[in-house]
Design a protein around this motif. Sequence first.
Motif, short mmCIF file in Angstrom:
data_model
loop_
_atom_site.label_atom_id
_atom_site.label_comp_id
_atom_site.label_asym_id
_atom_site.label_seq_id
_atom_site.Cartn_x
_atom_site.Cartn_y
_atom_site.Cartn_z
N SER A 1 0.59 -0.94 -0.23
CA SER A 1 0.23 0.30 0.22
C SER A 1 0.74 1.33 0.10
O SER A 1 2.26 0.99 0.61
CB SER A 1 -0.67 0.08 1.27
N PHE A 2 0.42 2.28 -0.69
CA PHE A 2 1.02 3.43 -0.61
C PHE A 2 0.96 4.08 0.75
O PHE A 2 -0.85 4.64 1.10
CB PHE A 2 0.82 4.26 -1.84
N LYS A 3 1.62 4.09 1.39
CA LYS A 3 2.10 4.89 2.91
C LYS A 3 2.16 6.64 2.59
O LYS A 3 3.76 6.72 1.67
CB LYS A 3 1.69 4.21 3.34
N PHE A 4 1.83 7.57 3.01
CA PHE A 4 2.98 8.95 3.29
C PHE A 4 3.14 8.82 4.73
O PHE A 4 2.88 8.43 5.96
CB PHE A 4 1.76 10.06 3.07
N ALA A 5 4.40 10.04 4.40
CA ALA A 5 4.92 9.98 5.50
C ALA A 5 5.55 10.99 6.06
O ALA A 5 5.98 12.01 5.37
CB ALA A 5 5.99 9.24 6.20
N LEU A 6 5.72 12.12 7.06
CA LEU A 6 5.92 13.47 7.80
C LEU A 6 7.34 13.15 8.33
O LEU A 6 7.43 12.85 9.32
CB LEU A 6 5.70 14.52 7.42
N THR A 7 8.19 13.25 8.20
CA THR A 7 9.74 13.09 9.07
C THR A 7 11.00 13.57 9.36
O THR A 7 11.79 14.20 10.04
CB THR A 7 10.62 11.74 8.46
N GLY A 8 10.61 14.76 8.78
CA GLY A 8 10.90 16.55 9.09
C GLY A 8 10.34 17.16 8.84
O GLY A 8 9.23 17.30 8.02
N SER A 9 10.91 18.50 8.76
CA SER A 9 10.71 19.75 8.27
C SER A 9 10.87 20.01 7.31
O SER A 9 11.60 19.17 5.96
CB SER A 9 11.37 21.32 9.27
N ILE B 1 -6.19 8.31 -2.93
CA ILE B 1 -4.94 7.74 -2.98
C ILE B 1 -5.09 6.44 -1.95
O ILE B 1 -5.34 5.32 -1.87
CB ILE B 1 -3.47 8.30 -2.35
N LEU B 2 -5.86 7.52 -0.60
CA LEU B 2 -5.72 6.32 0.47
C LEU B 2 -6.78 6.09 0.87
O LEU B 2 -7.37 4.79 1.12
CB LEU B 2 -5.57 7.12 1.90
N SER B 3 -8.31 6.71 -0.19
CA SER B 3 -9.31 6.03 -0.05
C SER B 3 -9.25 4.42 -0.91
O SER B 3 -11.06 4.00 -0.93
CB SER B 3 -9.98 7.07 -0.22
N LYS B 4 -8.83 5.17 -1.75
CA LYS B 4 -8.70 3.83 -2.92
C LYS B 4 -7.73 2.48 -2.60
O LYS B 4 -8.30 1.10 -2.97
CB LYS B 4 -8.44 3.46 -4.36
N GLN B 5 -7.29 2.94 -1.22
CA GLN B 5 -6.09 1.88 -0.80
C GLN B 5 -5.49 1.44 -1.94
O GLN B 5 -4.90 0.24 -2.19
CB GLN B 5 -6.58 0.96 -0.72
N MET B 6 -4.58 2.19 -2.70
CA MET B 6 -3.63 2.65 -3.65
C MET B 6 -2.47 1.68 -3.53
O MET B 6 -2.36 2.05 -2.69
CB MET B 6 -3.88 3.68 -5.31
N THR B 7 -1.76 0.37 -4.25
CA THR B 7 -0.86 0.31 -4.41
C THR B 7 0.52 0.88 -4.45
O THR B 7 -0.29 2.20 -5.46
CB THR B 7 0.00 -0.99 -4.72
#
Length: 126
Positions: free
Chosen positions: A25-33, A58-64
Motif C-alpha cells: 500500500s502507498f503510505k505517506f510520512a512526514l519525518t522532518g521539516s 490515494i488512501l480511500s482507494k487503498q492504492m498500491t
Amino acid sequence: MPIELTKNKSKNRASGILTDKNKQSFKFALTGSLDNNFCFKSLNKAQLATFHKFIDEILSKQMTISEVDKSFLRTKGPVDKKEVYGKMRTIQHYGKKRTPFRIHGYFNSESYFVIYQIDPEHKKHK
C-alpha cells in the motif's frame, strides 16, 4: 556464519523499496521539516483542500505503490538526487496530469513516501 533470514529476494532493492510495489500500500510520512519554500505555511485554503483531495484519493482507494506510480508519478524533468535529512535521496514527484499541484519526496526503508516539498503551483521542474 551469517544466518539467512529469507529466501525471497526483494524485487525493488535498487530503488530502496524493500517490498513488492504491486502489493505494498502507498503510505505517506512526514519525518522532518518540509523545505521552507514548499511547506504547509505557504499553502492557502484552496491549496490545502487540493492537497487533502490528492491524499484522500490515494488512501480511500487503498492504492498500491505501483498504482500510484502509474496514475500520479511525474516522469518529465530531471531526477533529483539531493541531500535530505542528512542522506542522499532520489526525489520523486507526484501529481495529477493536468493540474499544477505536486508533492516531492522519497521512499524510506519502510516503503513510506516521505514528503519533502509541497508544490501547489508546480514551481519546480516546470
